[in-house]
Design a protein around this motif. Structure first.
Motif, PDB file in Angstrom:
ATOM      1  N   VAL A 393      35.628  59.442  65.386  1.00 23.96           N
ATOM      2  CA  VAL A 393      35.367  58.841  64.075  1.00 23.96           C
ATOM      3  C   VAL A 393      34.329  59.665  63.315  1.00 23.96           C
ATOM      4  N   ASN A 394      34.590  59.886  62.033  1.00 24.50           N
ATOM      5  CA  ASN A 394      33.647  60.592  61.164  1.00 24.50           C
ATOM      6  C   ASN A 394      32.724  59.563  60.511  1.00 24.50           C
ATOM      7  N   ALA A 395      31.508  59.446  61.026  1.00 22.70           N
ATOM      8  CA  ALA A 395      30.577  58.426  60.542  1.00 22.70           C
ATOM      9  C   ALA A 395      30.202  58.643  59.077  1.00 22.70           C
ATOM     10  N   LEU A 396      30.145  59.900  58.646  1.00 22.67           N
ATOM     11  CA  LEU A 396      29.781  60.191  57.253  1.00 22.67           C
ATOM     12  C   LEU A 396      30.780  59.544  56.293  1.00 22.67           C
ATOM     13  N   GLU A 397      32.082  59.721  56.560  1.00 20.68           N
ATOM     14  CA  GLU A 397      33.107  59.137  55.692  1.00 20.68           C
ATOM     15  C   GLU A 397      33.037  57.611  55.688  1.00 20.68           C
ATOM     16  N   VAL A 418      27.554  52.197  62.519  1.00 21.66           N
ATOM     17  CA  VAL A 418      28.972  52.407  62.817  1.00 21.66           C
ATOM     18  C   VAL A 418      29.145  52.360  64.338  1.00 21.66           C
ATOM     19  N   PHE A 419      30.092  51.554  64.783  1.00 23.77           N
ATOM     20  CA  PHE A 419      30.426  51.463  66.205  1.00 23.77           C
ATOM     21  C   PHE A 419      31.842  51.994  66.390  1.00 23.77           C
ATOM     22  N   ALA A 420      32.024  52.864  67.393  1.00 21.84           N
ATOM     23  CA  ALA A 420      33.336  53.469  67.612  1.00 21.84           C
ATOM     24  C   ALA A 420      33.489  53.849  69.080  1.00 21.84           C
ATOM     25  N   LYS A 421      34.720  54.178  69.473  1.00 18.25           N
ATOM     26  CA  LYS A 421      34.929  54.698  70.834  1.00 18.25           C
ATOM     27  C   LYS A 421      34.173  56.015  71.001  1.00 18.25           C
ATOM     28  N   LYS A 425      31.726  63.156  64.093  1.00 21.09           N
ATOM     29  CA  LYS A 425      30.511  63.470  63.326  1.00 21.09           C
ATOM     30  C   LYS A 425      29.604  62.245  63.304  1.00 21.09           C
ATOM     31  N   ARG A 426      28.372  62.436  63.786  1.00 17.73           N
ATOM     32  CA  ARG A 426      27.346  61.387  63.729  1.00 17.73           C
ATOM     33  C   ARG A 426      26.365  61.720  62.614  1.00 17.73           C
ATOM     34  N   GLU A 433      18.845  56.450  53.429  1.00 14.35           N
ATOM     35  CA  GLU A 433      18.936  55.146  54.102  1.00 14.35           C
ATOM     36  C   GLU A 433      19.385  55.355  55.545  1.00 14.35           C
ATOM     37  N   LYS A 434      18.782  54.574  56.458  1.00 15.09           N
ATOM     38  CA  LYS A 434      18.959  54.758  57.899  1.00 15.09           C
ATOM     39  C   LYS A 434      20.390  54.427  58.324  1.00 15.09           C
ATOM     40  N   VAL A 435      20.926  55.265  59.229  1.00 16.72           N
ATOM     41  CA  VAL A 435      22.273  55.042  59.790  1.00 16.72           C
ATOM     42  C   VAL A 435      22.188  55.107  61.317  1.00 16.72           C
ATOM     43  N   PHE A 436      22.811  54.147  61.986  1.00 17.85           N
ATOM     44  CA  PHE A 436      22.893  54.141  63.448  1.00 17.85           C
ATOM     45  C   PHE A 436      24.348  54.326  63.865  1.00 17.85           C
ATOM     46  N   CYS A 437      24.568  55.168  64.874  1.00 16.10           N
ATOM     47  CA  CYS A 437      25.925  55.374  65.402  1.00 16.10           C
ATOM     48  C   CYS A 437      25.935  55.020  66.889  1.00 16.10           C
TER      49      CYS A 437
END
Length: 449
Positions: A393-397, A418-421, A425-426, A433-437
């Motif tokens: 998964v592309n977290a940016l998109e 964003v939660f993914a298998k 891209k992380r 703004e803060k992003v968690f993957c």
């Protein structure tokens, strides 16, 4: 996997505090959730009485006297009084079954409890049932002999995700798939064969000719539904297939919205099988946007993959049943992955912000429909979450799209997750703004003790 007792630390502490008191405790929970196991763990020396369905009261009394090596009694109240006089804690299991074999027993129990209260004598009584409607039929109506008699109530819920994961010790992806079906019901996991993957276990237990759990949905619901079984089954089947709005469900009943509302209210308030969800950023009392969801993962799966394929099952066409499962299971897990992440956030297993409310968010922005998997907020900040049951998964998109919706909904501080298998891209930040993957390895790490 064999029998095991998993955690229940809070429940055991609650029961331990009761031991020095007089009490009339009501214990509730869905069938197979582990109520009896818990009570016998907390009170190993209790006098345990099981109320058999479809038997006469005389048979139940005679069998109880034999099981507990008691003198021969003719009335149930005499058994109870005798056991209390000996200082024993009494557990009566499947208490609602007296409704069908002899309702007068409730009056007998009321007289015993009241008399012992007046005389200052000890009584330690636990009644236990698989039926949520028991509260209303036996204990909740003013006309009932036992109305107002209970001193305590304990609702046994699903085992927490973290406890379950550390008990099972299986790969995280298989765990999420199994949780999507069996949720936190320990009984079901006792049948899991660890040499098989999740799909193989589910097919073996639910979708094959000799599956041990294939009719479990009917068994679980049989204690709740009477003559109106067809109505409730139609409603639950509709919700499982994605008809989640009142108008969509009512379309199956000649658009009789008021009639369907009555049944949905019972499924929610009395039977605890369905819940109504409204968008996080709305007033739930005023919102007309509410949707309905089956609360129990097993029943959700059972209606969609077993009951919906009933015609094939009756004709022994199990290849068609399994083929339907293989084509649709990944999509089903994708929806349940949202619920899995929701539970992890709601229970603060992963804590990204402080929040006062959490749930789904949907509606329209500039006349275009949108949906956000999970939103959590307090007065100052909000968390916006997307869940993707996908690899690379592309977290940016994802976050670009998520931020557009978030900016239209919330003017305060925003945090994204964003939660993914797995990720191709992380990112850790987007437009300051803060992003968690979190991928499956991250989830496995936070769930391990």
């Amino acid at each position: 996997m064999g029998n095991a007792f998993v955690n229940r630390k809070e429940e055991l502490e609650f029961l331990e505090k009761l031991k020095d008191k007089n009490f009339f405790l009501v214990v509730l929970g869905r069938r197979r959730i582990g109520k009896t196991t818990l009570l016998l763990k907390a009170f190993p020396n209790a006098a345990y009485i099981f109320v058999w369905p479809n038997k006469t009261i005389d048979w139940v009394i005679e069998e109880t006297c034999k099981e507990l090596s008691l003198p021969v009694f003719k009335k149930f109240s005499d058994i109870l009084d005798y056991l209390f006089e000996r200082g024993e804690t009494v557990i009566i299991d499947e208490f609602q079954n007296f409704l069908w074999i002899d309702k007068s027993v409730y009056g007998e129990i009321q007289k015993v409890v009241d008399k012992r209260k007046i005389e200052g004598k000890d009584f330690k009584l636990i009644v236990c049932g698989s039926s949520y409607s028991m509260v209303n039929k036996v204990l909740g109506k003013e006309a009932s002999p036992l109305y107002g008699r209970r001193t305590h109530e304990l609702v046994i819920d699903h085992l927490p995700i973290k406890d379950l994961f550390n008990w099972l010790k299986i790969p995280i992806e298989d765990f999420i798939k199994l949780w999507s079906v069996f949720q936190g019901v320990p009984y079901y996991y006792e049948f899991i064969d660890k040499s098989k993957n999740a799909e193989e276990n589910i097919i073996s237990l639910l979708l094959s000719k000799n599956s041990i759990l294939r009719e479990e949905g009917r068994v679980v619901l049989s204690v709740e539904f009477g003559r109106e079984t067809k109505v409730y089954f139609t409603i639950l089947s509709a919700i499982s297939e994605g008809k989640t709005k009142l108008s969509e469900i009512a379309s199956l009943f000649g658009n009789k919205v008021n009639v369907v509302s009555k049944y949905l209210d019972k499924l929610r308030k009395e039977l605890n099988l369905v819940k109504r969800i409204t968008p996080v950023f709305s007033d739930p009392r005023k919102s007309k946007e509410g949707i309905y969801e089956i609360q129990d993962n097993f029943l959700k799966f059972w209606f969609f993959f077993v009951e919906k394929r009933r015609a094939y099952i009756e004709q022994d066409k199990y290849e068609e049943v399994i083929d339907y499962f293989n084509k649709n299971f990944n999509s089903y897990v994708g929806k349940m992955f949202e619920k899995f992440v929701f539970e992890i956030l709601r229970n603060r297993i992963i804590k990204l912000i402080d929040f006062k409310k959490i749930g789904k968010q949907w509606g329209k922005i500039k006349n275009e429909s949108y949906e956000i998997d999970i939103v959590a907020s307090d007065e100052k900040e909000a968390l916006f979450v997307e869940c993707k049951w996908e690899e690379n998964v592309n977290a940016l998109e994802i976050v670009k799209n998520l931020k557009e919706k978030a900016d239209a909904l919330w003017k305060g501080k925003k945090v994204f997750a964003v939660f993914a298998k797995s990720f191709s891209k992380r990112i850790e930040e987007f437009e300051r703004e803060k992003v968690f993957c979190f991928d499956l390895r991250d989830l496995e790490r936070v769930l391990k003790v």
